[in-house]
Design a protein around this motif. Structure first.
Motif, short mmCIF file in Angstrom:
data_model
loop_
_atom_site.label_atom_id
_atom_site.label_comp_id
_atom_site.label_asym_id
_atom_site.label_seq_id
_atom_site.Cartn_x
_atom_site.Cartn_y
_atom_site.Cartn_z
N ILE A 79 0.86 -1.18 0.00
CA ILE A 79 0.00 0.00 0.00
C ILE A 79 0.90 1.23 0.00
N VAL A 80 0.66 2.16 -0.92
CA VAL A 80 1.50 3.35 -0.99
C VAL A 80 0.61 4.61 -0.96
N CYS A 81 0.95 5.49 -0.05
CA CYS A 81 0.22 6.76 0.06
C CYS A 81 1.03 7.85 -0.60
N ASN A 82 0.43 8.52 -1.57
CA ASN A 82 1.11 9.58 -2.30
C ASN A 82 0.91 10.91 -1.56
N ALA A 83 1.97 11.32 -0.84
CA ALA A 83 1.94 12.61 -0.14
C ALA A 83 3.05 13.50 -0.71
N ASP A 84 3.28 13.37 -2.02
CA ASP A 84 4.36 14.14 -2.65
C ASP A 84 3.96 15.61 -2.82
N GLU A 85 2.69 15.81 -3.07
CA GLU A 85 2.09 17.16 -3.16
C GLU A 85 3.00 18.18 -3.85
N GLY A 86 3.33 17.87 -5.11
CA GLY A 86 4.20 18.78 -5.87
C GLY A 86 3.43 19.75 -6.74
N GLU A 87 2.12 19.55 -6.86
CA GLU A 87 1.33 20.40 -7.76
C GLU A 87 1.27 21.83 -7.23
N VAL A 88 1.55 22.77 -8.10
CA VAL A 88 1.58 24.18 -7.69
C VAL A 88 0.19 24.60 -7.17
N GLY A 89 0.18 25.40 -6.12
CA GLY A 89 -1.10 25.89 -5.57
C GLY A 89 -1.84 24.84 -4.76
N TYR A 123 4.90 8.34 0.99
CA TYR A 123 5.94 9.08 0.27
C TYR A 123 5.64 10.56 0.46
N VAL A 124 6.42 11.19 1.35
CA VAL A 124 6.12 12.56 1.77
C VAL A 124 7.06 13.56 1.07
N ARG A 125 6.47 14.59 0.52
CA ARG A 125 7.25 15.67 -0.13
C ARG A 125 8.48 16.02 0.72
N GLY A 126 9.63 16.12 0.05
CA GLY A 126 10.89 16.33 0.76
C GLY A 126 10.90 17.58 1.63
N GLU A 127 10.24 18.63 1.12
CA GLU A 127 10.22 19.90 1.87
C GLU A 127 9.41 19.79 3.17
N TYR A 128 8.58 18.78 3.28
CA TYR A 128 7.79 18.59 4.50
C TYR A 128 8.60 17.77 5.52
N TRP A 129 9.86 18.14 5.72
CA TRP A 129 10.73 17.31 6.56
C TRP A 129 10.31 17.33 8.03
N VAL A 208 -1.75 2.45 -5.02
CA VAL A 208 -1.27 3.82 -4.78
C VAL A 208 -2.49 4.74 -4.74
N ASN A 209 -2.68 5.38 -3.62
CA ASN A 209 -3.74 6.39 -3.50
C ASN A 209 -3.17 7.67 -2.90
N ASN A 210 -3.87 8.74 -3.15
CA ASN A 210 -3.49 10.04 -2.62
C ASN A 210 -3.80 10.11 -1.11
N THR A 211 -3.13 11.02 -0.44
CA THR A 211 -3.30 11.24 1.00
C THR A 211 -4.77 11.51 1.37
N GLU A 212 -5.38 12.42 0.63
CA GLU A 212 -6.79 12.78 0.93
C GLU A 212 -7.70 11.58 0.66
N THR A 213 -7.38 10.79 -0.35
CA THR A 213 -8.20 9.60 -0.66
C THR A 213 -8.20 8.66 0.55
N PHE A 214 -7.01 8.35 1.06
CA PHE A 214 -6.93 7.44 2.24
C PHE A 214 -7.63 8.05 3.45
N THR A 215 -7.55 9.38 3.58
CA THR A 215 -8.12 10.03 4.77
C THR A 215 -9.65 9.92 4.79
N ASN A 216 -10.24 9.69 3.62
CA ASN A 216 -11.70 9.51 3.55
C ASN A 216 -12.15 8.11 3.95
#
Ligand code: FMN
Ligand code: SF4
Length: 423
Positions: A79-89, A123-129, A208-216
């Motif tokens: 199971i992989v959670c996509n928390a990369d959140e690279g999309e601008v805005g 998988y958490v965006r690197g800047e969210y250290w 692979v699902n997005n963070t918000e998807t799993f949170t629901n």
């Protein structure tokens, strides 16, 4: 009437620190306890009935993805959670990771239990250290409390969750590139098929699902798919976290029920954007990040749902709503978009690697008086078409969306500097 939803954000305990005790005392992990008493097909059935569309941008039905993985026989599964959140805005997954980490993790454990997965990865965006550090502590607490590790809740199910730090590239948010990056390889997209449900992480079946998807997921298990669907639109249940930024009075993450309010509400309602700053007028809004479509004032009465936005040539995407006032030049804005894609293109395929550069060259030419010709405009459209249809992955395929949609609304602005002789 409130224009806000509270399915997810209603659980934010503003006055109390985020802790396992607070989470448990306010009903946390009751969905997991319910799920471990259910047949895995029934869990998947609730997700399907909920019509939860993936919140990462592509809006793929979560139920279909879960059903597919269930049909795949290979083991182990991941199971992989996509928390990369690279999309601008886009900064809504950050809110979840910071304020609702237990709900997210409960969703990832339920997914793990459903597929009897070997392990989960976030998988958490690197800047969210800082968030990564917080998550490591939370996972440790959960191991001690018996929600992770061996024999979870006495069910005989062994499962753990690991944190992976993102590699700092937008393309690593694309699900197959994300798996390569998680494996320690260069974060470039894989050829598909095979689908990740068949050949995913470490070449094993993977969800692979997005963070918000799993949170629901905990809410869906708690109230059931039918009730969840009623909160949203008949085609897509639940609420959506949207990120308002740009020239509105108020900016931030807001939870809204899908299908119940319009873009006008989002930009002008005092509970949401609160209108354009400094008494200026709206020029355009950009939905779903740099890869999404641009719309203008005549589309303000479109209902914010996946279906209604698609019918109007728009889309939900990541949930970003970037609002620009009358002073912004569409060409200057598109230059920023193109520069972003040039910077983020991984270079693997020619349409994206070269197409974005050529598009920017022509946008620059268009900004100069009498420099561009009608033939240049034609070339821009051909480039946009090639990017969309011939790029290897979603990055290149969506890189021209902003240009294509902006053209529909601001054609005269594009043509203003074109010289008359067509030469
Ligand atoms: C270039 C690119 C970047 C992406 N970035 C993200 C991201 O940061 N977070 C995310 O959840 N999905 C991102 N996606 C979408 C993922 O590939 C995938 O569709 C998503 O993680 C699936 O989860 P969902 O079905 O729950 O939305 C990106 C896609 C592309 C093409
Ligand atoms: S479209 Fe091609 S060059 Fe662009 S990011 Fe995807 S694989 Fe890389």
């Amino acid at each position: 009437m409130s224009k806000l939803g509270n399915l997810l954000t209603g659980n934010i305990q503003n006055s109390q620190p985020i802790s396992l005790d607070v989470y448990r005392n306010t009903g946390g992990f009751s969905a997991l306890k319910k799920a471990v008493g259910m047949d895995n097909k029934d869990i998947i059935n609730e997700v399907t009935k909920a019509k939860l569309l993936g919140r990462g941008g592509a809006a793929f039905p979560a139920g279909k993805k879960w059903e597919h993985l269930n049909r795949v026989s290979g083991t182990p599964k991941y199971i992989v959670c996509n928390a990369d959140e690279g999309e601008v805005g886009t900064f809504k997954d950050r809110l979840i990771l910071e304020k609702l980490p237990y709900t997210l993790i409960e969703g990832i454990i339920i997914a793990g239990y459903t597929f009897k997965a070997k392990a989960g990865y976030i998988y958490v965006r690197g800047e969210y250290w800082k968030i990564q550090k917080q998550l490591l502590g939370i996972l440790e607490d959960l191991r001690k409390a018996g929600f992770l590790g061996k024999n979870i809740l006495g069910t005989g199910f062994d499962y753990d969750i690991h944190i992976v730090s993102g590699a700092g590239a937008y393309v690593c948010g694309e699900n197959s590139a994300l798996l390569n990056s998680t494996e320690g390889k260069v974060g470039r997209p894989r050829i598909k098929p095979p689908r990740l449900a068949e050949v995913g992480l470490f070449l094993q079946p993977t969800l692979v699902n997005n963070t918000e998807t799993f949170t629901n997921i905990p809410a869906i298990i708690t109230i059931g798919g039918d009730e969840y669907l009623k909160i949203g639109h008949p085609d897509s249940g639940g609420t959506k976290l949207i990120c308002i930024s740009g020239h509105t009075q108020k900016r931030g993450v807001f939870e809204i029920p899908l299908g119940k309010i319009t873009l006008r509400d989002i930009i002008y309602d005092p509970q949401l954007g609160g209108g354009i700053k400094d008494g200026k007028a709206l020029k355009f809004f950009h939905l779903g990040g740099q890869s999404g479509p641009i719309g203008s004032a005549e589309l303000l009465d479109t209902i914010y749902s996946y279906t209604d936005l698609n019918n109007a040539g728009l889309s939900v995407g990541s949930g970003a709503v970037v609002v620009m006032d009358q002073t912004v030049s569409i060409l200057e804005y598109l230059k920023c978009v193109s520069e972003f894609f040039i910077h983020e293109s991984c270079g693997k395929c020619i349409p994206c690697r070269e197409g974005n550069r050529q598009l920017l060259k022509l946008i620059n030419k268009l900004s100069l008086p009498n420099a561009a010709s009608a033939a240049d405009l034609h070339t821009m459209h051909r480039l946009a078409d090639t990017l969309t249809t011939a790029s290897f992955c979603g990055l290149g395929q969506s890189a021209a969306n902003a240009f294509i949609t902006a053209w529909k609304h601001f054609k005269t602005e594009f043509e203003a500097n074109v010289r008359n002789n067509n030469g």
